[in-house]
Design a protein around this motif. Structure first.
Motif, PDB file in Angstrom:
ATOM      1  N   GLU A 121     -40.388 110.180 123.354  1.00  0.00           N
ATOM      2  CA  GLU A 121     -40.285 111.604 123.704  1.00  0.00           C
ATOM      3  C   GLU A 121     -41.562 112.307 123.282  1.00  0.00           C
ATOM      4  O   GLU A 121     -42.083 112.047 122.195  1.00  0.00           O
ATOM      5  N   THR A 122     -42.048 113.199 124.118  1.00  0.00           N
ATOM      6  CA  THR A 122     -43.307 113.889 123.840  1.00  0.00           C
ATOM      7  C   THR A 122     -43.123 115.395 123.898  1.00  0.00           C
ATOM      8  O   THR A 122     -42.347 115.895 124.715  1.00  0.00           O
ATOM      9  N   MET A 123     -43.821 116.093 123.023  1.00  0.00           N
ATOM     10  CA  MET A 123     -43.899 117.564 123.082  1.00  0.00           C
ATOM     11  C   MET A 123     -45.368 117.955 123.119  1.00  0.00           C
ATOM     12  O   MET A 123     -46.153 117.467 122.308  1.00  0.00           O
TER      13      MET A 123
ATOM     14  N   VAL B 290     -51.920 120.519 120.748  1.00  0.00           N
ATOM     15  CA  VAL B 290     -51.250 119.405 120.087  1.00  0.00           C
ATOM     16  C   VAL B 290     -50.332 118.620 121.033  1.00  0.00           C
ATOM     17  O   VAL B 290     -49.692 119.192 121.917  1.00  0.00           O
TER      18      VAL B 290
ATOM     19  N   PRO C 156     -50.149 123.466 128.470  1.00  0.00           N
ATOM     20  CA  PRO C 156     -49.355 123.644 127.246  1.00  0.00           C
ATOM     21  C   PRO C 156     -49.579 124.979 126.526  1.00  0.00           C
ATOM     22  O   PRO C 156     -48.754 125.360 125.706  1.00  0.00           O
ATOM     23  N   VAL C 157     -50.656 125.672 126.813  1.00  0.00           N
ATOM     24  CA  VAL C 157     -50.870 126.979 126.172  1.00  0.00           C
ATOM     25  C   VAL C 157     -49.844 127.988 126.685  1.00  0.00           C
ATOM     26  O   VAL C 157     -49.256 128.753 125.914  1.00  0.00           O
ATOM     27  N   GLY C 158     -49.613 127.961 127.993  1.00  0.00           N
ATOM     28  CA  GLY C 158     -48.702 128.922 128.590  1.00  0.00           C
ATOM     29  C   GLY C 158     -47.247 128.529 128.461  1.00  0.00           C
ATOM     30  O   GLY C 158     -46.351 129.374 128.557  1.00  0.00           O
ATOM     31  N   ASP C 159     -46.979 127.259 128.218  1.00  0.00           N
ATOM     32  CA  ASP C 159     -45.602 126.769 128.295  1.00  0.00           C
ATOM     33  C   ASP C 159     -45.519 125.429 127.557  1.00  0.00           C
ATOM     34  O   ASP C 159     -46.228 124.488 127.902  1.00  0.00           O
ATOM     35  N   CYS C 160     -44.662 125.368 126.579  1.00  0.00           N
ATOM     36  CA  CYS C 160     -44.440 124.122 125.831  1.00  0.00           C
ATOM     37  C   CYS C 160     -43.869 123.058 126.766  1.00  0.00           C
ATOM     38  O   CYS C 160     -42.953 123.341 127.541  1.00  0.00           O
TER      39      CYS C 160
ATOM     40  N   LEU D 252     -42.011 119.276 127.423  1.00  0.00           N
ATOM     41  CA  LEU D 252     -41.182 118.245 126.799  1.00  0.00           C
ATOM     42  C   LEU D 252     -40.847 117.158 127.812  1.00  0.00           C
ATOM     43  O   LEU D 252     -40.622 117.446 128.991  1.00  0.00           O
ATOM     44  N   THR D 253     -40.763 115.938 127.347  1.00  0.00           N
ATOM     45  CA  THR D 253     -40.282 114.835 128.185  1.00  0.00           C
ATOM     46  C   THR D 253     -38.857 115.124 128.665  1.00  0.00           C
ATOM     47  O   THR D 253     -38.039 115.647 127.920  1.00  0.00           O
TER      48      THR D 253
ATOM     49  N   LYS E 228     -47.965 121.319 123.170  1.00  0.00           N
ATOM     50  CA  LYS E 228     -48.103 122.773 122.999  1.00  0.00           C
ATOM     51  C   LYS E 228     -49.566 123.012 122.621  1.00  0.00           C
ATOM     52  O   LYS E 228     -50.291 122.037 122.359  1.00  0.00           O
TER      53      LYS E 228
ATOM     54  N   ILE F 109     -47.287 115.809 120.417  1.00  0.00           N
ATOM     55  CA  ILE F 109     -46.457 115.129 119.417  1.00  0.00           C
ATOM     56  C   ILE F 109     -45.671 114.042 120.118  1.00  0.00           C
ATOM     57  O   ILE F 109     -44.972 114.320 121.094  1.00  0.00           O
TER      58      ILE F 109
ATOM     59  N   SER G 243     -42.758 111.113 119.768  1.00  0.00           N
ATOM     60  CA  SER G 243     -41.606 110.837 118.918  1.00  0.00           C
ATOM     61  C   SER G 243     -40.680 109.860 119.632  1.00  0.00           C
ATOM     62  O   SER G 243     -41.021 109.313 120.679  1.00  0.00           O
TER      63      SER G 243
ATOM     64  N   ILE H  73     -44.596 110.754 115.277  1.00  0.00           N
ATOM     65  CA  ILE H  73     -43.428 110.690 114.387  1.00  0.00           C
ATOM     66  C   ILE H  73     -42.387 109.721 114.971  1.00  0.00           C
ATOM     67  O   ILE H  73     -41.183 109.937 114.852  1.00  0.00           O
TER      68      ILE H  73
END
Ligand SMILES: C[S@@+](CC[C@H](N)C(=O)[O-])C[C@H]1O[C@@H](n2cnc3c(N)ncnc32)[C@H](O)[C@@H]1O
Ligand SMILES: C[S@@+](CC[C@H](N)C(=O)[O-])C[C@H]1O[C@@H](n2cnc3c(N)ncnc32)[C@H](O)[C@@H]1O
Lengths: 392, 392
Positions: B44-46, B51, B238-242, B244-245, B48, B53, B55, B96
């Motif tokens: 799973e990726t995030m 960055v 990613p600046v405008g919107d987080c 996620l997978t 933002k 992340i 996981s 992580i």
């Protein structure tokens, strides 16, 4: 029969990792809305071993202690020690939240409030059917009740060896008339203490969770029970599975019986049509069924970012309509205003009413007073009479 | 007409934040599968501001340089400088990732390979219709083609001021015969350089993206074009919107035309039925339509964690079947083996073939050779003859 003869839906408990994330996102939304009802919030959460990461875009004048909220939600769910695998008091809380893009904001804010633009493009569905008294499909209704019951007997001490993480799944058999006839299979996996034997767990789950919840007349010698089929489920929560906001959108809505537009709900303030228009869609569909205009109804709406009027509104009554389809469509247009501003006004959405929606489903719940507003206001059948009048 | 007269689907480009996350998750999966085909991967990726992340849960004997993969994917998409808002070379990469729970693994691994248990419970749908030559619904097909075209003219320099993030939406009008008749509305938002004027952008998008892609006969003076309706979209990614997978599951599948079980695809190895059984569902449905047994078909399958046989298989042909429904169901059971082991074997899924699935849809794509296997093998109509034989 060209329709499904079997239909399966699943649900998860409040201790499931994706649901931890949803509840954190909605608790943050509520805390901000309590102080600043016009805040823009899009809060995404990731939980994994020892850490909760909060992210997304928030623009607000409120000051809230985000770290405390995260810790409180995790502890409230029951993740309060290393023993259960996650501890709200000692886990790491990482905040990488940014602000709403001013370029998006310029599409949403309008001089005339009622012209407020949609916060994003997208498609949303609303659904209702007279299959249950809450006008929801039966499979998701019973899947929710199983995991709600798991939580209840965990919390009230009836089964003290239960831990927070759990999943349920119900396969319903439908008759040729399209009515539920019986339950073909029930799957229930629940996290547990290491000291309960599998055979005892299985028996207790049947007696204390499954039997009290599922209608006896739907259970037979042919019903299959699959309880903790992996054999062991001591490790649970974020250690066993990374959790993310918005990853249980079918559990959140109609269990797969209705179509879905793909947008998630939790963490989003109602300027985001992914949430508010899906709520409105349920309200419209439920009022159509409550008015007796159809026994099954699905509505699709879509929006363009920055535009107030939906780009499309379309209705499916699956041949169950009692008045001509065109007249239902016309009545919906007459009785409901589906611009974001109007939805927010009519469903009174600018209040901290979201955290309870983040587990056990956003639909089919009874409305009640919460923090000075009505939670689950979209379940009210307050427009059924107006719809009846409009079609006649 | 009791069915939808309008239907809207959306898609997003490879530069959309949720799609960045999906592509990172699938690139990691591929890198691991290349070395260790039996690895267990749930990544799973995030993403933002600044960055990425990563996981989830991974158990493998492979050693792969995860950081480099993440950076490469981001740069490949076109996020390679602070100017565009995100830079694969300099962003932070946080890992992580944990291991697969051994308690889940004991449910999946079996002494007899063919008895491999499902990696999770869940429900999945497969769908096909003869609305397009790829046997996919038309709205999602054209929504994908619009954002694919955006990517093409960005990359080949036709519209050099385009940036990677984009979204499309198509509202199709259906006739009383259930066939697409025309396009009611097109929404397209694309990220852009600050130096292009809005009017020029709108004209270029119509000429270079919309017109080359949408069938002329479906466009009329009544077609509404909504191009960059917020007026400005310089800030994107990613600046405008987080991101996620797993947050674009309707874009990934049938654009809302078919039902969805809720499980995400990207980052998951095929022992996870969320992915492999959804692929198999598409394969079954497409072969049924290709065999002429129905012009529209949806299949639902469901599993219990640790069990090989599905807990349910059920079929909906929406009244379009050309042979009795029961015989189609029987033929499916005869021709297809839907145990996880058999799906993985028959679709040859233990190869690094996943990254291309993570943008522009998992279905309706042409199969091709990739890394020694067939990508999009679930699109083959290689069981149509067997189905025909089985029903006759
Ligand atoms: C099976 S896990 C998802 C797969 C996981 N990401 C992996 O790496 O295999 C999905 C959910 O199943 C439940 N689960 C976790 N461990 C389990 C076990 N040992 N037996 C049954 N269910 C389990 C939890 O609710 C968890 O969130
Ligand atoms: C509108 S954003 C989601 C809302 C956001 N989380 C917020 O805080 O309001 C969703 C997607 O819209 C697109 N988008 C971003 N900025 C935009 C803009 N200025 N105009 C149009 N679309 C935009 C991007 O593809 C982005 O991922």
């Amino acid at each position: 029969m060209t329709e499904y003869s079997l239909f399966t839906s699943e649900s998860v408990s409040e201790g499931h990792p994706d649901k931890i994330a949803d509840q954190i996102s909605d608790a943050i939304l509520d805390a901000i809305m309590a102080e600043d009802a016009r805040a823009r919030v899009a809060c995404e959460t990731m939980v994994k071993t020892g850490v909760a990461i909060i992210s997304g875009e928030i623009t607000t004048s409120a000051w809230v202690d985000l770290e405390s909220i995260v810790r409180e939600v995790i502890n409230d769910i029951g993740y309060d020690s290393s023993e259960v695998g996650f501890d709200g008091a000692t886990c790491s809380v990482i905040n990488i939240i940014g602000k709403q893009s001013p370029e998006i904001n310029q599409g949403v804010d309008r001089e005339k409030l009622e012209e407020q633009g949609a916060g994003d493009q997208g498609l949303m569905f609303g659904y209702a059917s007279d299959e249950t008294d809450v006008l929801m499909p039966a499979p998701i209704t019973y899947a929710h009740r199983l995991v709600e019951r798991q939580s209840k007997v965990r919390r009230n001490g009836i089964l003290p060896w239960l831990r927070p993480d759990a999943k349920s799944q119900v396969t319903l058999r439908y008759g040729a008339d399209g009515r539920p006839e019986g339950i073909d299979a029930v799957v229930l996996s629940t996290q547990h203490n290491p000291d309960i034997a599998l055979a005892d767990l299985r028996e207790a789950v049947i007696e204390e969770i499954i039997r009290p919840v599922l209608p006896t007349e739907w259970l037979s010698s042919e019903t299959k029970y699959l309880i903790n089929p992996t054999g062991k489920f001591v490790i649970g929560g974020p250690v066993g599975d990374c959790g993310l906001t918005g990853r249980k959108i079918i559990v959140d809505s109609y269990g797969g019986m209705a179509r879905h537009g793909g947008g998630a709900f939790s963490g989003k303030d109602p300027s985001k049509v992914d949430r508010s228009a899906a709520y409105a869609g349920r309200w419209v569909a439920k009022n159509i069924v409550a008015a007796g205009l159809a026994s099954r109804c699905e509505i699709q709406v879509s929006y363009a970012i920055g535009e107030a009027q939906p780009t499309s509104i379309s209705l499916n009554t699956f041949g169950t309509e009692t008045v001509p389809h065109d007249r239902i469509v016309a009545a919906v247009r007459e009785v409901f205003d589906l611009r974001p501003f109007a939805i927010i006004r009519d469903l009174d959405l600018l209040h901290p009413i979201y955290r309870p929606t983040a587990s056990y489903g956003h639909f089919g719940r009874d409305p009640y007073t919460l923090n000075g507003a009505i939670a689950f206001s979209w379940e009210k059948t307050d427009r059924a009479e107006a719809l009846k009048a409009a079609v006649s």
